[in-house]
Design an enzyme around this catalytic site. Sequence first.
Site, short mmCIF file in Angstrom:
data_model
loop_
_atom_site.label_atom_id
_atom_site.label_comp_id
_atom_site.label_asym_id
_atom_site.label_seq_id
_atom_site.Cartn_x
_atom_site.Cartn_y
_atom_site.Cartn_z
N GLU A 144 -24.25 -65.01 50.70
CA GLU A 144 -23.92 -64.14 49.56
C GLU A 144 -24.46 -62.73 49.79
OE1 GLU A 144 -25.83 -66.47 46.55
OE2 GLU A 144 -24.46 -68.14 46.89
N LEU B 298 -19.95 -67.34 45.78
CA LEU B 298 -21.28 -67.65 45.25
C LEU B 298 -21.44 -69.17 45.13
CD1 LEU B 298 -22.70 -66.04 41.95
CD2 LEU B 298 -23.83 -67.70 43.42
N GLU C 66 -23.63 -72.21 47.28
CA GLU C 66 -24.48 -72.57 48.41
C GLU C 66 -24.03 -73.85 49.09
OE1 GLU C 66 -25.49 -71.58 45.45
OE2 GLU C 66 -26.47 -69.68 45.91
N GLN D 206 -29.61 -67.02 49.54
CA GLN D 206 -30.20 -65.77 49.04
C GLN D 206 -31.68 -65.91 48.67
OE1 GLN D 206 -28.39 -63.50 45.50
NE2 GLN D 206 -27.41 -62.67 47.32
N PHE D 207 -32.01 -67.00 48.02
CA PHE D 207 -33.40 -67.35 47.71
C PHE D 207 -33.53 -68.85 47.97
CE2 PHE D 207 -32.92 -63.52 45.24
CZ PHE D 207 -34.17 -62.94 45.16
N ASP E 102 -34.92 -70.89 46.33
CA ASP E 102 -34.74 -71.55 45.03
C ASP E 102 -33.28 -71.99 44.81
OD1 ASP E 102 -37.33 -70.03 43.36
OD2 ASP E 102 -36.53 -69.16 45.18
N PRO F 121 -28.38 -76.55 45.37
CA PRO F 121 -26.98 -77.00 45.34
C PRO F 121 -26.49 -77.50 46.70
CG PRO F 121 -27.20 -74.90 44.21
CD PRO F 121 -28.53 -75.18 44.87
N HIS G 66 -37.29 -67.48 41.59
CA HIS G 66 -37.25 -66.56 42.73
C HIS G 66 -38.59 -66.61 43.46
CE1 HIS G 66 -34.15 -65.08 39.96
NE2 HIS G 66 -33.50 -64.67 41.04
C1 LIG Z 1 -27.16 -70.75 42.64
C2 LIG Z 1 -27.49 -69.29 42.71
N1 LIG Z 1 -27.23 -68.62 43.84
C3 LIG Z 1 -27.51 -67.30 43.92
C4 LIG Z 1 -28.08 -66.64 42.88
C5 LIG Z 1 -28.43 -65.16 43.00
N2 LIG Z 1 -27.59 -64.40 42.10
C6 LIG Z 1 -28.02 -64.04 40.87
S1 LIG Z 1 -26.84 -63.32 39.99
C7 LIG Z 1 -25.73 -63.39 41.24
C8 LIG Z 1 -24.36 -62.86 41.04
C9 LIG Z 1 -23.70 -63.43 39.84
O1 LIG Z 1 -22.45 -62.86 39.70
P1 LIG Z 1 -21.50 -63.26 38.49
O2 LIG Z 1 -21.47 -64.73 38.34
O3 LIG Z 1 -20.22 -62.58 38.67
O4 LIG Z 1 -22.27 -62.69 37.22
P2 LIG Z 1 -22.65 -61.17 36.90
O5 LIG Z 1 -24.04 -60.98 37.39
O6 LIG Z 1 -21.67 -60.30 37.60
O7 LIG Z 1 -22.57 -61.05 35.43
C10 LIG Z 1 -26.30 -64.01 42.34
C11 LIG Z 1 -25.62 -64.22 43.63
C12 LIG Z 1 -28.35 -67.38 41.72
N3 LIG Z 1 -28.91 -66.83 40.64
N4 LIG Z 1 -28.04 -68.69 41.66
#
Ligand SMILES: Cc1ncc(C[n+]2csc(CCOP(=O)(O)OP(=O)(O)O)c2C)c(N)n1
Lengths: 327, 329
Positions: free
Chosen positions: A29, A58, A60, A82-83, A85, A89, A129
Site C-alpha cells: 500500500e 488496501l 493485506e 504498512q504496519f 499491526d 488479515p 501502530h
Molecule cells: C488493515 C489496514 N491496513 C492499512 C491501514 C493503514 N491505513 C490507514 S487509513 C488507510 C487508507 C484508507 O483509505 P480509505 O478507506 O479510502 O479511507 P479514507 O482515509 O480515504 O477516508 C490506510 C492504508 C489500516 N489502517 N488498516
Amino acid sequence: MPEMTLIEAIRQAMDEELARDERVFIVGEDVGKRGGVFRATQGLYEKYGPKRVIDSPLAELSIVGVGIGAALYGMRPICEIQFADFIHPAFNQIVNEAAKMCYRSNGEWTVPMVIRAPYGGGIGGGLYHSQSVESFFTHVPGLKVVIPSNPEDAKGLLKAAVRDPNPVLYFEPKKGYRLIKGEVPEGEYTIPLGKAKVSRPGQDLTLITYGMTHYYALKAAEMVAAEGIETEVIDLRTLLPIDKETILQSVKKTAKALIVHEDTLTGGYGAEIAAILAEHAFMDLDAPIKRLAGPDVPAVPFSHPMQDWFMPNAQKIAAAIRELAAF
Amino acid sequence: MDVTLPEETLLEMYWIMLLSRRLDERAWALHRQGKIAFHISAIGHEAAQVGAAYAIRRGYDWIAPYYRDLTLMLALGYTPREFMLSLMGKKGDPSSGGRQMPSHWSLKRANVISHSAPVATQTSHAAGIGLAIKLRGEDKVVITTVGEGSTSQGEWYEGVNWAAVHQLPVVFIIVNNLYAISVRQEQQMAVRNAADKALGLGLPGVSADGMDFLAMYQVMKEAVERARSGGGPTIVEAKVYRITPHSSDDDDRSYRPREEVEQFKQRDPLSLARQRLEKEGLLSAQKVAELEQRAKEVVEDAVRFGESAPYPDPEEAAYPVYAEEVRHA
Ligand SMILES: Cc1ncc(C[n+]2csc(CCOP(=O)(O)OP(=O)(O)O)c2C)c(N)n1
Ligand SMILES: [Mg+2]
C-alpha cells in the site's frame, strides 16, 4: 564507509536487489508515488516504474496471497505491510499457505518471498501502530523471521532475505528508522540468516535481545559499565531459525542471562530463549534467567504517560542488569 | 427545497458542519504548534456525515463509525470538550481513556461502538448488530461507515454479504474521497462507483453527492427507512473529497496535483450548504457571523478544557484487560 540511517539502508538493499534481479518486485500500500508511508521505497517507483513497484489495493491478505502466487511462478516479491499491526488479515496466507507450501508439496513448490513490516511502539501510535508481532510467527515452522537493529545488518539481512528460497518475515523497528544511524560497508555484501552477533563483549552477564530493544540495550550496557558491570550483548538478528550456539556459548561464559524484548511477556519470544537456556545451560547458570518485556496488556496505549509505562527503555534495562548482576 | 425538513433542523445541520470544520481546523493548528501528536481530518466530509446522522433516529439506532466521522459524532452528541480530551490523550476521553489514537471513536451513550484502526473490521460488527436487532424483532437500524479504499478488504465483503443474505437492517456507507492515502480509486477497484459493488452482493447500491448535505440526507433517509421496515440492507456511496492530507503524518503533494485540490475546494460542502440556506432565506451574512462567533467560543472553551485536564496516571495502562477489571478503569 558511508554513514546512513536504518531506513536508508533498507531502501538501498531493495534498490540493489531490484537492479540485480529482474524477478524482484515490490508490492504494498502506498509504496509507489508516495514511496511508502515511512518513505522506505522512496524513489524506487521513479527508478523502476509501476511494474516493479506496485501500489496494491488496501488488502493485506491479497498482498501476501498475490505475492505467493507470483513467487510460485518464479518471481521474487518483496511485500510491504504498512504496519505490522495490519499483518493480521494476511495471517491465513502466511501461516497456512506460505509456511506450509514446501512441506505439503514435498518440496515441489517453494515460496521465495519477503514480507517487510515496520513494528514497535514509542511513537505515539496507540494500539494499532505500535505492535510487536514476531512471536505469532516464530511459532510457525516454514517461516523465517528476521529483525535487524542497525543499518549494516539491515541491508545485509534484507538482501539475504530476498535471495532466500523461503518466506521471510522481516520486521523493521520503525522508531529506529531515522534514529539509528551507522556505517554501512561499501559494495556488495549479504549477512547470513540464522546467525546472531555478539555486539558488545562482557564477562558478568549476557543480555539477549533484538531490534529496537537492542539499541536501548547497548545504551544500558554503557550506563552500567561506568559502575563496573560488564554486559555481553547478543543481537539475535534472526529469530527463526534461532542461533542457539551463540547464545549458549555466551551464557556458559557469563553464567547469567537477561532477555529483553518489547513484545509482551507471556508467550513472548523470550520464553523460547529461556527454555533453550534451561534445557542446555542449566548447570552453568549462577542466577535465575531474567526477562524484561512489555507488560501483559493488549497493546501499547496512546497517551504519553501510559505509553511510557509500557515501553522498555535504557533505564529500565539498566535496572534489570543491576539486579541480575547483584544476584 | 426538495427536502422537507423544519427550518431549525436545517440550521442545526449547518451549525454542526460549521462546528466540526472549526474544531478540525483547530486540531490542525494544535498539531502545527506541537501541542498534539496526531490528527486525522473530516474536512470535506462534513455534509455526508451530517446528512447520514439526521436520517437516523439518533440515540436509538446504532453506529459503527470510522476515523473520519467527527461531524457524525458531533451530531450524535459527542462534545467538543470530549474531542479535545481525545486529541490530547487526556484523562476522561470517553472513547478510550487515552488508550486509542484520536478519532478512534466509541460512545456508548449514543450507541456508537468502539472501532479499531485496521480498516473494515467494523463492517461485520454492523452486520452482527443488525442480526441481533432482527433476532429480537426490534425496529432499530445500524449504520456503518468506511472509506472506499477499505472496501478492498475481504472483511468488508464478508460483512456486507451477511447482511444481504439475512436481509439485515444495516446501511453500509462507503465514503468515497477518491484516495486511500496516495492510492487512487482506479488502482483500488475496477468499478466506476463504489456502490456498484452492491450488484455482486445482492443488495441495492446508491451513489449520493456527499458534498451536498441534503442530497446525502435524502438518499440515506430512503435506505434507513427500507432497513427499518424489513426491506434489508443498502450500500450508500457518498462521493466526497478529502480536502486535507490523509493525516497529520501525510504530505499529499507527492501523489495529487494542487489544481485538483483547488478544484474540489470550489465544491466545499460547508460553502455549498451556506449558499443553499442563504438562497432559501434561512441564513444571512449576519446570522453566519453569529454562528461563527459561537463556534469560536465553543472551540476556545474546548481547548482550554482539554489543556487544563490531567493526563491519565501511568498505572491506568494496566487495566482493564479483562471485564472483571473494569472497576479499576
Ligand atoms: C488493515 C489496514 N491496513 C492499512 C491501514 C493503514 N491505513 C490507514 S487509513 C488507510 C487508507 C484508507 O483509505 P480509505 O478507506 O479510502 O479511507 P479514507 O482515509 O480515504 O477516508 C490506510 C492504508 C489500516 N489502517 N488498516
Ligand atoms: Mg478514501
